[in-house]
Every structure is written in C-alpha cells, then in structure tokens.
Design a protein around this motif. Structure first.
Motif, PDB file in Angstrom:
ATOM      1  N   THR A 101      41.717  38.946  57.529  1.00 22.19           N
ATOM      2  CA  THR A 101      41.464  37.709  56.803  1.00 22.19           C
ATOM      3  C   THR A 101      42.422  37.416  55.655  1.00 22.19           C
ATOM      4  O   THR A 101      42.856  36.264  55.502  1.00 22.19           O
ATOM      5  N   ILE A 104      44.249  33.768  55.469  1.00 25.10           N
ATOM      6  CA  ILE A 104      44.054  32.816  54.382  1.00 25.10           C
ATOM      7  C   ILE A 104      45.394  32.434  53.745  1.00 25.10           C
ATOM      8  O   ILE A 104      45.632  31.261  53.428  1.00 25.10           O
ATOM      9  N   MET A 155      35.100  33.273  56.050  1.00 22.31           N
ATOM     10  CA  MET A 155      35.927  33.376  54.847  1.00 22.31           C
ATOM     11  C   MET A 155      37.026  32.321  54.820  1.00 22.31           C
ATOM     12  O   MET A 155      37.356  31.789  53.754  1.00 22.31           O
ATOM     13  N   LEU A 161      35.529  29.181  53.493  1.00 19.30           N
ATOM     14  CA  LEU A 161      35.412  29.190  52.030  1.00 19.30           C
ATOM     15  C   LEU A 161      36.750  28.869  51.370  1.00 19.30           C
ATOM     16  O   LEU A 161      36.814  28.079  50.419  1.00 19.30           O
ATOM     17  N   SER A 162      37.824  29.472  51.880  1.00 22.01           N
ATOM     18  CA  SER A 162      39.137  29.219  51.271  1.00 22.01           C
ATOM     19  C   SER A 162      39.588  27.778  51.505  1.00 22.01           C
ATOM     20  O   SER A 162      40.214  27.167  50.629  1.00 22.01           O
ATOM     21  N   LEU A 196      42.373  39.944  47.854  1.00 17.32           N
ATOM     22  CA  LEU A 196      41.472  40.344  48.939  1.00 17.32           C
ATOM     23  C   LEU A 196      41.943  41.634  49.602  1.00 17.32           C
ATOM     24  O   LEU A 196      41.114  42.457  50.022  1.00 17.32           O
ATOM     25  N   THR A 236      36.583  31.864  43.072  1.00 17.99           N
ATOM     26  CA  THR A 236      37.075  32.714  44.160  1.00 17.99           C
ATOM     27  C   THR A 236      36.332  34.046  44.242  1.00 17.99           C
ATOM     28  O   THR A 236      36.543  34.806  45.184  1.00 17.99           O
ATOM     29  N   ILE A 294      34.523  34.863  47.681  1.00 14.77           N
ATOM     30  CA  ILE A 294      35.269  35.407  48.826  1.00 14.77           C
ATOM     31  C   ILE A 294      35.519  36.891  48.627  1.00 14.77           C
ATOM     32  O   ILE A 294      35.449  37.684  49.582  1.00 14.77           O
TER      33      ILE A 294
END
Length: 350
Positions: free
Chosen positions: A15, A19, A156, A159-160, A186, A313, A316
């Motif tokens: 992920t 992202i 995820m 969300l981003s 992350l 953030t 996440i």
C-alpha cells in the motif's frame, strides 16, 4: 521487514508504494473535479457505499463536514431500490465508493443522482465498471488487483484519495505536505511492533474497538476485519457513545482496543482508556509517539506508532498497522484471512 506469505499481508505491505503512485496520478484529475464543484456550489453531500467502502465513506463525512463545512449524509440505497422512493438530489455532491464498482444498488442511486443534476463522483478501483460509467467524474484508486477477500489496500487507497481531494479543494498546504511524506511514514509504520495486541487478543471471543472523530471510521473497519478474519465479535463505538449503554458490558479482562489520533479528541480518549482500565479491562491503546502519556498505567498494552505528521493522516497510519496485526492474529487463531468462511470478494446487493 519479513514478507508475509499470504495475500492479505502482501497487499497490506504494497500500500505505501501504491499511495505514492496514486497521489501523483490523481492530482490533475482532482484539481479538475474540485474546480467544477466550487463552480456548482452544492448545498450538501451524500455518500453511497457498502462494507469497508462504507467505512471509508464515514471517513469522507468527517472530512467534508470538518474541513469543508458541507453537511454530509450516508445513502441507504434501499430507499431507491426497494422502497422506490425518490430523493431530491439536485445541486448535491454525491460520492459513490466501491472497490469493484459492480453493486447494482449503488450504481442505481448514482445514476439517479446524475439524472437529477447532482455532481457525481465515483471513487473506484475498477474504472471500467458500472459505477464509473454512472458517474460524471471518476477518481481511480490505482490499488491494482485485490485478491484477498478482506479488503486492505483498496480501503487505504480510498482514504488517501479522500485526503487528497480535501487538501486540493482547500489548497491546504500543511495537508499536501503531509501527503507527500505519507508513503514513507507508512513504510515506517509497518515496522511497528503489535505483538502485544496479538497476545492479548489470541483467545478473545468479543471486544470493543473505540475511537472518535476521523478515527471512528477506522474503528468500524477494524471491528469488521476482526469479525471477518478472526471470528471475534468486535463492536465499534465512538468514545462518546460507549459511555452510555455499552459501558455496562466492560468487565475484568474484557478486551478494549482504543485508537487515539493527535487532534482535539486525544485528551478525552486518554481519560476514557484510564476509566476502562480501572474496571479491570484489558485495555490496548494505539497512538503516535508525539502524544506523550506520562502515566503508563492507563492501559495494559501501549502500541506506539511513528510521529504524527498531520492529524488527518493518522487514520491511515493506524489502519495499516492494524491490518498487519489482524493478518497475523487470524493465522495464529487458525484462520485463513485470505478466504474467510461464508464470504466472497464481490457482494452485489439490490
């Protein structure tokens, strides 16, 4: 970092890179969409989603209402598809969220919203899908094929995408800067040690997952994943609501997982953790390292994440660490998180 052998673990680890790629690819798309929305000046917003995507839609509600001041509601698709009632969606912002983009009821509501003149946006992983076709605008997730039944990277990436939408809409330089370094953060978060949670939850049958504000949708998603992958009856609650009827269920050794983000909700969440622990519960708290907690006795287990780079953030960061833990927990309990019993990857409702 040891590479997991199963799909859920591998897709979780993919992920951060996804992202990073998504934020670059979607910048111009989202700039175009937000410019159009500003010209239309919608009166309110509505989300359409199911399952994990609906938890992402709850995140969208918190973002849109706190950052844009636009009242946002969650659609009950059955209002249209089962009861045949017509909502007035003219001059609304309508956002449909789906990994597959195939659920007939979500597509039906989106098509009706577009027909009535709403600004319609599909946030989808499958851009060649009925939901994408039904919407005026599409924001691709760029998550790639997701093979595990339990969604991780698509959630995820949603969300981003929502955070980038808000950051560009507001021209929020602080949030834009945080998104620039989010993928690296992350990667660091995946190195967090959550073994304490696994040992606490390995023999659990039921529990609470608690948060507030923008982290509450993360608690909803975490509770769903604990049900899906480990067969734990996990129930999500807002830290404000849990003090009502649900608090009667807290007994000695009862597991309570509490997510604390670095915003206006943190102090009350810390007080709640202390109160739950005082009742003898096995309280597990999750928080970024720049939240300083001097009294370590407020919880049995502390799961400390990397430094918060922006309160928005934090969600996440929390969920990627949780997914890694949930994958290992399920395997330790003898379950296959890639293929939970009685479930399939795409669920279509009418």
């Amino acid at each position: 970092m040891n590479q997991p052998n199963n799909l859920m673990g591998q897709e979780t680890n993919q992920t951060p890179g996804l992202i990073k790629d998504q934020l670059k690819k979607n910048q111009k798309i989202i700039e175009h969409i937000t410019n159009h929305i500003k010209q239309k000046k919608p009166l309110a917003a509505m989300t359409i989603a199911r399952g994990s995507s609906d938890h992402a839609a709850s995140f969208a509600k918190y973002l849109i209402e706190t950052q844009l001041g636009l009242i946002t509601s969650s659609s009950a698709p059955s209002i249209n598809t089962v009861y045949n009632s017509k909502l007035n969606l003219n001059n609304m912002l309508v956002i449909g969220i789906s990994q597959s983009g195939k659920s007939p009821d979500i597509c039906h509501v989106m098509a009706e919203a577009k027909k009535q003149g709403a600004v319609t946006i599909a946030i989808v992983n499958e851009t060649n899908s009925p939901l994408a076709d039904a919407a005026e605008f599409v924001i691709p997730l760029h998550a790639g094929p997701e093979k595990a039944v339990a969604a991780t990277k698509s959630y995820m990436c949603t969300l981003s995408a929502l955070l980038q939408f808000i950051a560009i809409y507001k021209n929020d330089n602080n949030l834009l800067s945080a998104l620039d370094i989010l993928p690296t953060q992350l990667e660091q978060t995946l190195k967090s040690d959550w073994s304490g949670a696994i040992s606490e939850l390995k023999d659990s049958t039921n529990m609470f997952v608690i948060a507030r504000g923008t982290a509450y949708p993360i608690a909803q998603e975490a509770a769903l994943k604990l049900k899906e992958t480990s067969c734990i009856q996990a129930e999500p609650f807002s830290s404000a609501e849990v003090l009502h009827g649900p608090f009667a269920l807290i007994k000695p050794n009862f597991p309570a997982l509490i997510f604390i983000q670095n915003d206006q909700t943190k102090d009350e969440n810390i007080k709640l953790a202390e109160k739950i622990t005082s009742l003898g519960a096995n309280t597990i708290i999750v928080y970024p390292e720049n939240i300083k907690i001097s009294n370590k006795n407020i919880a049995k287990t502390h799961l400390i994440l990397p430094k918060s780079i922006n309160p928005l953030t934090d969600s996440i960061m929390i969920i990627i660490a949780f997914y890694k833990m949930a994958n290992t927990l399920a395997i330790s309990r003898g379950f296959d998180p890639d293929s939970p019993e009685n479930l399939k990857k795409v669920t279509e409702t009418k």
